[in-house]
Write a protein that holds these residues in place. Structure first.
Motif, PDB file in Angstrom:
ATOM      1  N   GLY A 258       5.541  -2.104  -7.433  1.00  0.00           N
ATOM      2  CA  GLY A 258       6.367  -3.185  -6.897  1.00  0.00           C
ATOM      3  C   GLY A 258       6.984  -2.717  -5.587  1.00  0.00           C
ATOM      4  N   GLN A 259       8.291  -2.871  -5.452  1.00  0.00           N
ATOM      5  CA  GLN A 259       9.005  -2.391  -4.263  1.00  0.00           C
ATOM      6  C   GLN A 259       9.593  -0.991  -4.471  1.00  0.00           C
ATOM      7  OE1 GLN A 259       9.567  -3.908  -1.133  1.00  0.00           O
ATOM      8  NE2 GLN A 259       7.830  -5.076  -1.882  1.00  0.00           N
ATOM      9  N   LEU A 260       9.178  -0.309  -5.532  1.00  0.00           N
ATOM     10  CA  LEU A 260       9.720   0.999  -5.881  1.00  0.00           C
ATOM     11  C   LEU A 260       8.796   2.120  -5.421  1.00  0.00           C
ATOM     12  CD1 LEU A 260      11.749   2.814  -7.487  1.00  0.00           C
ATOM     13  CD2 LEU A 260      10.300   2.408  -9.475  1.00  0.00           C
ATOM     14  N   MET A 261       9.362   3.101  -4.711  1.00  0.00           N
ATOM     15  CA  MET A 261       8.641   4.303  -4.302  1.00  0.00           C
ATOM     16  C   MET A 261       9.160   5.449  -5.171  1.00  0.00           C
ATOM     17  SD  MET A 261       6.496   5.647  -2.013  1.00  0.00           S
ATOM     18  CE  MET A 261       6.507   4.497  -0.660  1.00  0.00           C
ATOM     19  N   VAL A 262       8.247   6.209  -5.794  1.00  0.00           N
ATOM     20  CA  VAL A 262       8.650   7.311  -6.668  1.00  0.00           C
ATOM     21  C   VAL A 262       8.147   8.624  -6.101  1.00  0.00           C
ATOM     22  CG1 VAL A 262       8.504   8.288  -8.998  1.00  0.00           C
ATOM     23  CG2 VAL A 262       8.520   5.805  -8.697  1.00  0.00           C
TER      24      VAL A 262
ATOM     25  N   GLY B 169      10.956   9.778 -17.275  1.00  0.00           N
ATOM     26  CA  GLY B 169      10.888   9.272 -15.909  1.00  0.00           C
ATOM     27  C   GLY B 169      10.460   7.824 -15.870  1.00  0.00           C
ATOM     28  N   SER B 170       9.538   7.488 -16.742  1.00  0.00           N
ATOM     29  CA  SER B 170       9.098   6.097 -16.847  1.00  0.00           C
ATOM     30  C   SER B 170      10.248   5.211 -17.308  1.00  0.00           C
ATOM     31  CB  SER B 170       7.922   6.003 -17.815  1.00  0.00           C
ATOM     32  OG  SER B 170       7.415   4.711 -17.850  1.00  0.00           O
ATOM     33  N   MET B 171      11.102   5.752 -18.169  1.00  0.00           N
ATOM     34  CA  MET B 171      12.285   5.014 -18.610  1.00  0.00           C
ATOM     35  C   MET B 171      13.192   4.721 -17.402  1.00  0.00           C
ATOM     36  SD  MET B 171      15.342   6.190 -21.214  1.00  0.00           S
ATOM     37  CE  MET B 171      14.248   6.540 -22.559  1.00  0.00           C
ATOM     38  N   MET B 172      13.319   5.698 -16.488  1.00  0.00           N
ATOM     39  CA  MET B 172      14.122   5.490 -15.281  1.00  0.00           C
ATOM     40  C   MET B 172      13.530   4.354 -14.443  1.00  0.00           C
ATOM     41  SD  MET B 172      14.995   9.354 -14.001  1.00  0.00           S
ATOM     42  CE  MET B 172      16.091   8.905 -12.688  1.00  0.00           C
ATOM     43  N   VAL B 173      12.215   4.383 -14.274  1.00  0.00           N
ATOM     44  CA  VAL B 173      11.534   3.350 -13.494  1.00  0.00           C
ATOM     45  C   VAL B 173      11.793   1.973 -14.100  1.00  0.00           C
ATOM     46  CG1 VAL B 173       9.253   2.457 -12.855  1.00  0.00           C
ATOM     47  CG2 VAL B 173       9.771   4.884 -12.553  1.00  0.00           C
ATOM     48  N   ASP B 174      11.730   1.892 -15.415  1.00  0.00           N
ATOM     49  CA  ASP B 174      11.934   0.605 -16.096  1.00  0.00           C
ATOM     50  C   ASP B 174      13.358   0.079 -15.940  1.00  0.00           C
ATOM     51  OD1 ASP B 174       9.295   0.602 -16.883  1.00  0.00           O
ATOM     52  OD2 ASP B 174       9.721   1.388 -18.896  1.00  0.00           O
TER      53      ASP B 174
ATOM     54  N   PHE C  30      13.566   0.285  -3.680  1.00  0.00           N
ATOM     55  CA  PHE C  30      14.237   1.505  -4.123  1.00  0.00           C
ATOM     56  C   PHE C  30      13.309   2.680  -3.903  1.00  0.00           C
ATOM     57  CE2 PHE C  30      16.668  -1.401  -6.884  1.00  0.00           C
ATOM     58  CZ  PHE C  30      17.955  -0.901  -6.711  1.00  0.00           C
ATOM     59  N   THR C  31      13.890   3.848  -3.667  1.00  0.00           N
ATOM     60  CA  THR C  31      13.160   5.102  -3.728  1.00  0.00           C
ATOM     61  C   THR C  31      13.803   5.912  -4.832  1.00  0.00           C
ATOM     62  OG1 THR C  31      12.620   5.067  -1.384  1.00  0.00           O
ATOM     63  CG2 THR C  31      12.495   7.196  -2.494  1.00  0.00           C
ATOM     64  N   LEU C  32      12.980   6.404  -5.733  1.00  0.00           N
ATOM     65  CA  LEU C  32      13.458   7.188  -6.864  1.00  0.00           C
ATOM     66  C   LEU C  32      12.949   8.616  -6.727  1.00  0.00           C
ATOM     67  CD1 LEU C  32      14.826   7.362  -9.655  1.00  0.00           C
ATOM     68  CD2 LEU C  32      12.636   6.625 -10.650  1.00  0.00           C
ATOM     69  N   PHE C  33      13.887   9.565  -6.690  1.00  0.00           N
ATOM     70  CA  PHE C  33      13.553  10.986  -6.698  1.00  0.00           C
ATOM     71  C   PHE C  33      13.705  11.442  -8.147  1.00  0.00           C
ATOM     72  CE2 PHE C  33      14.889  10.073  -2.384  1.00  0.00           C
ATOM     73  CZ  PHE C  33      13.874  10.648  -1.653  1.00  0.00           C
ATOM     74  N   ALA C  34      12.654  11.228  -8.919  1.00  0.00           N
ATOM     75  CA  ALA C  34      12.701  11.431 -10.367  1.00  0.00           C
ATOM     76  C   ALA C  34      12.370  12.872 -10.731  1.00  0.00           C
ATOM     77  CB  ALA C  34      11.694  10.501 -11.050  1.00  0.00           C
TER      78      ALA C  34
END
Length: 171
Positions: free
Chosen positions: A141-145, A20-25, A33-37
């Motif tokens: 940052g601007q990313l919501m997980v 999941g951290s790889m996805m964030v990177d 972005f919003t990530l539904f990981a």
């Protein structure tokens, strides 16, 4: 401050982990972005469905054990799988839980064009394409997980992830 891969939420089986951290990177943290990981346990389940020759892929990325048969090809294949899942799971805008109305539904489009349907049910909680998601609203940052109890993917990709080991040639 916890590292992103160690992020824990309500359920101990749901955490972001290295994949999941790889996805964030892979995402630009300067853009919203919003990530539904998927949580790490769901990534493990997905990779376990791969052909036997590729089962070392997860260890190749995680480095969880020393295995001399790990190859650069295994690492590249895991990276390709994770980046494909990212396309189904990332939305190019910030979505906070309070934006999802109780009993209502929001339709969004992921960066790959895959439709995501968000809803809030009084009994099941928050749902994305009928999978529950934890409202952790971890922001980097601007990313919501948000962590999902499953892996978002289209049916074509899901079929490609299943290894059929019962194919035998008739002689």
């Amino acid at each position: 401050m916890k590292r992103i891969q160690e992020m824990q939420v309500k359920s101990p089986s749901l955490y972001l982990g290295r994949l999941g951290s790889m996805m964030v990177d892979m995402l630009d943290l300067d853009l919203p972005f919003t990530l539904f990981a998927p949580s790490e346990s769901y990534f493990h389940s997905l990779l376990a469905r791969q052909k036997p020759a590729s089962r070392n892929q997860e260890e190749a990325i995680l480095g969880s054990s020393v295995n001399l048969t790990q190859t650069a090809e295994d690492k590249e294949e895991v990276y390709a799988i994770v980046s494909r899942i990212l396309g189904f799971s990332a939305v190019p805008k910030l979505i906070q839980a309070q934006a999802v109305p109780l009993g209502g539904e929001m339709e969004l489009e992921s960066i790959s064009g895959y439709k995501l349907y968000l809803s809030k049910d009084a009994n099941r909680g928050f749902l994305v394409n009928n999978l529950t998601w934890e409202v952790c609203e971890f922001k980097r940052g601007q990313l919501m997980v948000h962590l999902v109890s499953g892996v978002l993917m289209d049916s074509e990709f899901e079929r490609s992830m299943i290894f059929e080991d019962n194919f035998e040639e008739d002689t």
